[in-house]
Design an enzyme around this catalytic site. Structure first.
Site, short mmCIF file in Angstrom:
data_model
loop_
_atom_site.label_atom_id
_atom_site.label_comp_id
_atom_site.label_asym_id
_atom_site.label_seq_id
_atom_site.Cartn_x
_atom_site.Cartn_y
_atom_site.Cartn_z
N SER A 98 0.85 -1.19 0.00
CA SER A 98 0.00 0.00 0.00
C SER A 98 0.88 1.23 0.00
O SER A 98 2.01 1.22 0.51
CB SER A 98 -0.89 0.00 1.25
OG SER A 98 -1.49 1.26 1.45
N TYR A 152 -1.43 -0.10 10.15
CA TYR A 152 -1.49 -0.56 8.76
C TYR A 152 -0.24 -0.14 8.00
O TYR A 152 0.37 -0.95 7.29
CB TYR A 152 -2.73 0.01 8.08
CG TYR A 152 -2.97 -0.52 6.68
CD1 TYR A 152 -3.39 -1.82 6.48
CD2 TYR A 152 -2.78 0.29 5.56
CE1 TYR A 152 -3.63 -2.32 5.21
CE2 TYR A 152 -3.00 -0.19 4.28
CZ TYR A 152 -3.43 -1.49 4.11
OH TYR A 152 -3.64 -1.99 2.84
#
Length: 246
Positions: A144, A157
């Site tokens: 990501s 995350y």
């Protein structure tokens, strides 16, 4: 590009989103799909969609990636049935919570790291021997942009995806003298349930669909794709070298 007929492809998080779309796209090119996810209903829907499109029936593996011994058994089962693995798309992941680091509950942080990082390492450990038995093994590990932006409130995350990219870079370097090619994938903002959870006010109609991402990933699974140890930016359709990411 050559067809993927006869290739064995394992996709995690295959019951929805990017994993579902990628499994469907790989099957459309003739791959035998091994679909891993927690949700049985989603896996069955995937299998129905694959067969409806003329693909081979998928091998469905309902499994929670926090179950590390189950990951080990998965590798053993694939070895017993096929003796090799040609394609790995390690897509499964969890967001955790969007909140200040000091407010993140310990169990939330630990789950994000377990699912996103530890299970990725366990997949590598279990499946590497099978991937190296392939004449042209290909491994894609979903990352990501959060791994690099380090935006406020995205701590667990972002940390997990940065760790995943480090694992991929190490693994690619270790495999540099083998036919196995390993790359990280940054899909960019995509119309998925995770994105809706992370950015609830966003209009999903402004985002690419999972099928758009899958269309970019399939060519990276072909035997004639020989790039390794890079970060592939789906939205830009290009590889970045980690030594000079921009």
């Amino acid at each position: 590009m050559a067809s993927l007929e006869g290739r064995i492809a394992l996709i995690t998080g295959a019951s929805r989103g990017i994993g579902y779309a990628t499994a469907l796209a790989l099957a459309a090119e003739g791959a035998q799909v091994v679909a891993v996810a927690r949700t049985v209903g989603g896996l069955e829907e995937l299998d129905d969609a694959i067969k409806a499109a003329g693909g081979l029936p998928a091998t469905l593996v309902p499994m929670d990636l926090t179950d590390m011994p189950a990951i080990d058994r998965l590798g053993a089962a694939i070895n017993e049935r096929w003796g090799r693995l040609d394609i790995l798309v390690a897509n499964a992941g969890v967001l955790g919570t969007i909140s200040p680091l000091g407010h993140v509950e310990a169990k939330t942080f630990e789950k994000v790291m377990t699912v996103n990082v530890t299970s990725t390492w366990r997949l590598i450990r279990s499946l590497e021997p099978l991937l190296t038995k392939s004449d042209a093994g290909r491994a894609l590990v979903l990352s990501s942009g959060a791994a690099h932006s380090a935006r406020a409130f995205w701590g667990p995350y972002a940390a997990s995806k940065a760790a995943v990219e480090a694992l991929v870079r190490v693994w690619a370097d270790e495999m540099s003298q083998t036919p196995l090619c390993v790359n990280s994938i940054d899909p960019g903002a995509t119309r998925t349930a995770m994105r809706a959870q992370a950015v609830p006010g966003e209009d999903p109609a402004t985002l690419p669909k999972p099928a758009d991402v899958a269309a970019r990933l399939v060519p990276l699974c072909h035997p004639d794709m020989t790039v390794s140890g890079k970060l592939f930016k789906v939205r830009e359709n290009r590889f970045l070298d980690y030594r000079s990411p921009e």
